[in-house]
Scaffold this motif. Sequence first.
Motif, PDB file in Angstrom:
ATOM      1  N   SER A 140      21.071  33.994  14.027  1.00 48.82           N
ATOM      2  CA  SER A 140      20.401  34.644  12.904  1.00 48.82           C
ATOM      3  C   SER A 140      19.084  33.954  12.533  1.00 48.82           C
ATOM      4  O   SER A 140      18.988  32.729  12.522  1.00 48.82           O
ATOM      5  N   THR A 154      16.639  28.023  17.528  1.00 48.53           N
ATOM      6  CA  THR A 154      15.290  27.465  17.640  1.00 48.53           C
ATOM      7  C   THR A 154      14.692  27.608  19.040  1.00 48.53           C
ATOM      8  O   THR A 154      13.479  27.800  19.184  1.00 48.53           O
ATOM      9  N   GLY A 212      20.730  23.326  18.341  1.00 51.81           N
ATOM     10  CA  GLY A 212      19.952  22.628  19.368  1.00 51.81           C
ATOM     11  C   GLY A 212      20.242  23.016  20.791  1.00 51.81           C
ATOM     12  O   GLY A 212      19.845  22.307  21.720  1.00 51.81           O
TER      13      GLY A 212
HETATM   14  C1  LIG Z   1      13.352  30.071  11.214  1.00 50.85           C
HETATM   15  C2  LIG Z   1      14.833  30.093  11.040  1.00 50.85           C
HETATM   16  C3  LIG Z   1      15.406  31.089  10.249  1.00 50.85           C
HETATM   17  C4  LIG Z   1      16.792  31.115  10.052  1.00 50.85           C
HETATM   18  N1  LIG Z   1      17.347  32.115   9.291  1.00 50.85           N
HETATM   19  C5  LIG Z   1      18.709  32.196   9.161  1.00 50.85           C
HETATM   20  C6  LIG Z   1      19.322  33.276   8.425  1.00 50.85           C
HETATM   21  O1  LIG Z   1      18.670  34.173   7.928  1.00 50.85           O
HETATM   22  N2  LIG Z   1      20.675  33.263   8.292  1.00 50.85           N
HETATM   23  C7  LIG Z   1      21.464  32.291   8.869  1.00 50.85           C
HETATM   24  O2  LIG Z   1      22.689  32.336   8.726  1.00 50.85           O
HETATM   25  N3  LIG Z   1      20.905  31.275   9.586  1.00 50.85           N
HETATM   26  C8  LIG Z   1      19.564  31.213   9.743  1.00 50.85           C
HETATM   27  N4  LIG Z   1      18.995  30.187  10.481  1.00 50.85           N
HETATM   28  C9  LIG Z   1      19.875  29.157  11.093  1.00 50.85           C
HETATM   29  C10 LIG Z   1      20.145  29.429  12.572  1.00 50.85           C
HETATM   30  O3  LIG Z   1      20.806  30.663  12.757  1.00 50.85           O
HETATM   31  C11 LIG Z   1      20.995  28.270  13.187  1.00 50.85           C
HETATM   32  O4  LIG Z   1      22.201  28.168  12.460  1.00 50.85           O
HETATM   33  C12 LIG Z   1      20.306  26.919  13.139  1.00 50.85           C
HETATM   34  O5  LIG Z   1      18.912  27.053  13.323  1.00 50.85           O
HETATM   35  C13 LIG Z   1      20.858  25.931  14.177  1.00 50.85           C
HETATM   36  O6  LIG Z   1      20.720  26.400  15.500  1.00 50.85           O
HETATM   37  P1  LIG Z   1      19.448  26.038  16.444  1.00 50.85           P
HETATM   38  O7  LIG Z   1      19.289  24.547  16.427  1.00 50.85           O
HETATM   39  O8  LIG Z   1      19.791  26.602  17.783  1.00 50.85           O
HETATM   40  O9  LIG Z   1      18.274  26.720  15.829  1.00 50.85           O
HETATM   41  C14 LIG Z   1      17.617  30.137  10.682  1.00 50.85           C
HETATM   42  C15 LIG Z   1      17.022  29.151  11.476  1.00 50.85           C
HETATM   43  C16 LIG Z   1      15.659  29.129  11.681  1.00 50.85           C
HETATM   44  C17 LIG Z   1      15.071  28.049  12.572  1.00 50.85           C
END
Ligand SMILES: Cc1cc2nc3c(=O)[nH]c(=O)nc-3n(C[C@H](O)[C@H](O)[C@H](O)COP(=O)(O)O)c2cc1C
Length: 313
Positions: free
Chosen positions: A30, A276, A254
């Motif tokens: 998300s 990300t 990550g």
């Molecule tokens: C720019 C951005 C916007 C996000 N918006 C949401 C959101 O609207 N709802 C949600 O549950 N998580 C949101 N997240 C969290 C991500 O879904 C995820 O849980 C978190 O970034 C960790 O995963 P990653 O390291 O692969 O990004 C957002 C993350 C980022 C970076």
Amino acid sequence: MSAPTTRAKGPDMRVNVAGVELRSPVIAASGTFGYGVEFEDIISIDRIGAFVTKGLSREPMAGNPTPRIIETPAGMINAIGLQNMGVKAFIAEKLPKILKIKGAVIIANVFGFTIEDCIEVIHALNDAPGIAMYELNASCPNTSHGGMVFGTNHELLFDLASRCRAVSKRPLMVKLSPNVTSIGLMARVAADAGADAVSLVNTFLALAIDVETRRPRIANVTGGLSGPAIKPIAVRMVNEVSRAVRIPIVGMGGIVRAEDAVEFMLAGATAVQVGTASYADPRAVENIATDLRKWCASHDIAHVSELTGAAIL
Ligand SMILES: Cc1cc2nc3c(=O)[nH]c(=O)nc-3n(C[C@H](O)[C@H](O)[C@H](O)COP(=O)(O)O)c2cc1C
């Protein structure tokens, strides 16, 4: 008579999360994949397990002032503040387009400032076609009320999850906050409240200061840290949750390559989300799904679900 042709079958990549069968355990997270339609021409959406929409609220939200995204070593801090078009506009404008995308499996991310807000969003989505599951965001660190407040207080989390479960016509996955002392305890609270699955982690509450101006680098002052910097903590948390609950776990934090997804699954995740990484490479989710299949094939894994919880710890 010619011999029957035997077609080498690849590994079975299907996983089942709370009754929803996914063709791959790799899901777009998300907030990093828009409403899905924006990626239609960039990746083959039918090659990933599913995608999670941007968080949907009762009313449209403009989000926080800028700057609201900065890069950090091995990650990023964001304080978008849940900017979104609102659930009604999503259903009217985006959903019909998403439903035309071949093989799209949609998980709707639900957000509210109050429990009643979340219930209203779920009611609206219940009447909409084609959504596989809801992900209830009990963990956003970037709003002053709702969000993380739900995910860090076990009584509020129980109330939120049980009342949302009661009205939800679809499987409900509760997205947990990592900004707690015991994420295992919070997962158990969500499971006791009736959650069909849990997903973790959302971002870690973070602060970056510009040393020249002495001002925060994010207008909201604090934001949420994501990306490879958080991966080892997220993997530890997924493992902790896998010891605390029996419902399926969707792990994230990550993931940038197939081996990261394998690590989360070994720690106890049934499926994973990629967030990300899509900022650096919009094709990341599909590439990771493809590479995960290759990884399984090269490691004699007949069914990807064999990996879940298979770490020797
Ligand atoms: C720019 C951005 C916007 C996000 N918006 C949401 C959101 O609207 N709802 C949600 O549950 N998580 C949101 N997240 C969290 C991500 O879904 C995820 O849980 C978190 O970034 C960790 O995963 P990653 O390291 O692969 O990004 C957002 C993350 C980022 C970076």
